[in-house]
Design a protein around this motif. Structure first.
Motif, short mmCIF file in Angstrom:
data_model
loop_
_atom_site.label_atom_id
_atom_site.label_comp_id
_atom_site.label_asym_id
_atom_site.label_seq_id
_atom_site.Cartn_x
_atom_site.Cartn_y
_atom_site.Cartn_z
N ALA A 210 1.16 -1.34 -0.13
CA ALA A 210 -0.24 -0.43 -0.09
C ALA A 210 0.89 1.40 -0.32
O ALA A 210 0.52 2.45 -0.79
CB ALA A 210 -1.09 0.05 1.65
N THR A 211 2.07 1.32 0.60
CA THR A 211 3.51 2.30 0.76
C THR A 211 3.37 2.51 -0.39
O THR A 211 3.56 3.65 -0.93
CB THR A 211 4.03 2.60 1.64
OG1 THR A 211 2.89 2.17 3.54
CG2 THR A 211 4.48 3.57 1.78
N ALA A 212 3.94 1.12 -1.44
CA ALA A 212 4.43 1.69 -2.36
C ALA A 212 3.77 2.48 -3.57
O ALA A 212 3.81 2.75 -4.67
CB ALA A 212 4.50 0.21 -2.90
N ARG A 213 2.08 1.52 -3.86
CA ARG A 213 0.79 2.22 -4.16
C ARG A 213 0.65 3.76 -4.09
O ARG A 213 1.05 4.62 -4.79
CB ARG A 213 -0.06 1.49 -4.03
CG ARG A 213 -1.62 2.04 -4.93
CD ARG A 213 -2.69 1.14 -5.02
NE ARG A 213 -2.66 -0.54 -5.80
CZ ARG A 213 -2.24 -1.17 -4.33
NH1 ARG A 213 -2.20 -1.19 -3.01
NH2 ARG A 213 -1.70 -2.18 -4.79
N ARG A 214 0.88 4.54 -2.94
CA ARG A 214 1.42 5.69 -2.47
C ARG A 214 2.18 6.57 -2.77
O ARG A 214 1.71 7.54 -3.51
CB ARG A 214 0.95 6.04 -1.09
CG ARG A 214 0.74 6.99 -0.22
CD ARG A 214 -0.44 7.56 0.96
NE ARG A 214 1.24 6.84 1.88
CZ ARG A 214 2.26 7.44 1.36
NH1 ARG A 214 1.95 9.07 1.85
NH2 ARG A 214 3.37 6.53 3.07
N LEU A 215 3.24 5.45 -3.47
CA LEU A 215 3.81 6.55 -3.43
C LEU A 215 4.49 6.23 -4.82
O LEU A 215 5.44 6.78 -5.59
CB LEU A 215 5.86 5.50 -2.85
CG LEU A 215 5.58 6.26 -1.51
CD1 LEU A 215 7.04 6.25 -0.92
CD2 LEU A 215 5.41 7.63 -1.15
#
Length: 495
Positions: A210-215
């Motif tokens: 999820a963090t990778a998707r947000r970034l």
């Protein structure tokens, strides 16, 4: 984003006082918003494991704890609420960030191991040890095992430990060991923005994808990574997400309950104030009504005695006058009783009395035998007097016990007289008996009576004196002469 810490570390903690609103002071000087954070070690707890996503605030919590502890030991006031405590420690030891070096042939993992080795060489309990991602930089299974061993060894040595981790085995270790507390950094469930708040007893999901998707990592890469995740890992992530949703719901419900309890407590306080005021008003009203009722009864009795005295002087047949007076008095009594009625009293259903039963007129002192019912009115006979009253206001009563009339006694110095003994009675009961006694004495034409009340504390004698001073039956009263019994007896002359 250094915030307000309130670590409670049990025995040996040093109590420090700081600014009342440290977050406002820091915001004023730095120009940035400051969010307070609570770092807490409960009694019996020696380690705190903090989990949650990257950029969620785990390292912020560790650095806040370490920096403010060091400042406090240096004698510097810390930005914390009043009543906050910090641990009394022999030192603050940290293994934070990355210290890899090509020149020293240190990888990420190697740099951490070297740092930990130096810590174990010099650490002396009670020390505060801060570990950021212990066991990182190597195989996850081996790294997790190493992280658990490190924390457990430091706790066993008597140190306080705070560690941030992504490893599931470390989280499970914290759940199963009573010496270790588990907390998760709080993030917005939609945007994953950190809230810089620790939620104790919760497991934080790492939310790596999820963090990778947000970034803005490419979607195809994220999809491929999701497909390669093992089923146990996916199930655990879903369980953690479900627990987090339930926890947030319970937190919202708890906040609502706390607010509702505060509102209810305020309402109960207001109701208590209103109830006390109502009771005071009702007590004052009862006192006023009782005083007016006594004056009303005395006036009616005075008028009745005057009418009887006129009859005795003229020797005329005044039966009609007596009947007219009785009817007028009853109307006045009904009117007065209606003004004294409490409109808030509950209605009570009464069974109508029958002829021959002993009855009482509601709101008055009229008692007697019901001898006739004529429509809405009824006739009540008491001794030789008959009253015509509203039938709806009659209530059944037990027939009074046959009252024994006190024998007349002739005191020294008088030809005739009667006396009543009130020694040992309560004031209310004594005055009630005295009133009936004076009624009987006046109807017999007795010129004076003796009231035996004794001395005691003097309360009964004073109450009798106050009553006689207002009583229309009594023309004058005095203490008995020594040969008549002295101050333990009051002699009253009747009108």
């Amino acid at each position: 984003r250094l915030g307000c810490t309130r670590p409670h570390l049990g025995n040996g903690a040093v109590d420090l006082r700081a600014a009342r609103h440290p977050e406002l002071l820091l915001a004023e000087h730095t120009g940035h918003a400051v969010t307070p954070i609570d770092v807490r070690f409960d009694d019996g707890c020696h380690a705190l494991i903090i989990s949650g996503p990257n950029t969620g605030g785990k390292s912020v919590a560790l650095k806040t704890l370490g920096l403010l502890t060091a400042l406090a030991h240096a004698g510097i006031l810390i930005p914390a609420d009043e009543g906050s405590t910090v641990p009394a420690v022999t030192g603050v030891f940290t293994d934070l960030a990355d210290d890899q070096s090509i020149e020293r042939s240190l990888s990420t993992f190697s740099s951490h191991v070297v740092n930990l080795t130096e810590i174990f060489d010099v650490v002396r309990p009670p020390a505060l040890v801060l570990l950021d991602e212990p066991g990182g930089g190597t195989d996850p299974e081996e790294g997790a095992a190493l992280a658990v061993a490190l924390v457990d060894r430091l706790v066993h040595a008597g140190c306080l430990v705070a560690a941030a981790t992504h490893y599931t085995p470390v989280k499970l270790y914290a759940l199963n060991d009573p010496r270790v507390a588990l907390a998760a950094v709080d993030v917005d469930p939609q945007t994953f923005e950190p809230r810089y708040r620790l939620v104790y007893g919760a497991i934080g999901d790492s939310l790596g994808l999820a963090t990778a998707r947000r970034l803005a990592l490419p979607d195809d890469v994220l999809a491929a990574a999701e497909a390669r995740r093992g089923e146990p890992a996916r199930a655990l992530a879903e369980a953690i997400a479900q627990m987090d949703t339930t926890r947030r719901k319970l937190d919202d419900e708890r906040a609502a309950v706390v607010e509702e309890r505060a509102v209810l407590a305020e309402r109960e306080r207001e109701h208590a104030v209103l109830l006390a005021d109502l009771r005071e008003r009702k007590r004052a009203r009862w006192e006023t009504d009782l005083r007016e009722a006594r004056q009303f009864v005395r006036r009616l009795k005075s008028e009745g005695r005057a009418l009887l005295a006129t009859q005795q002087r003229t020797s005329k047949n005044t039966a009609a006058d007596l009947a007219a007076f009785a009817n007028r008095a009853m109307q006045e009594i009904d009117t007065h009783a209606a003004t004294l009625a409490d409109p808030t009293e509950h209605m009570v259903v009464h069974t109508p009395p029958a002829v021959g039963e002993h009855v009482a007129l509601e709101g008055s002192g009229i008692r007697g035998e019901l001898i006739a019912i004529q429509g809405s009115t009824a006739k009540v006979q008491r001794d030789a007097v008959t009253f015509e009253v509203p039938f709806a206001k009659l209530r059944r009563q037990e027939a009074p016990a046959q009252r024994t009339r006190l024998p007349a006694a002739t005191p020294p110095g008088t030809d005739e007289g009667v006396e009543i003994r009130l020694v040992g009675l309560r004031v209310h009961e004594a005055l009630s008996r005295l009133e009936r006694f004076l009624d009987d004495a006046l109807s017999r034409g007795t010129p004076s009576v003796r009231i035996i009340h004794g001395l005691g504390t003097g309360a009964l004698k004073r109450a009798i004196g106050e009553y006689l001073a207002e009583c229309s039956y009594c023309g004058d009263f005095r203490d008995a002469l020594p040969e008549e019994g002295g101050p333990a007896i009051t002699v009253a002359d009747l009108v």
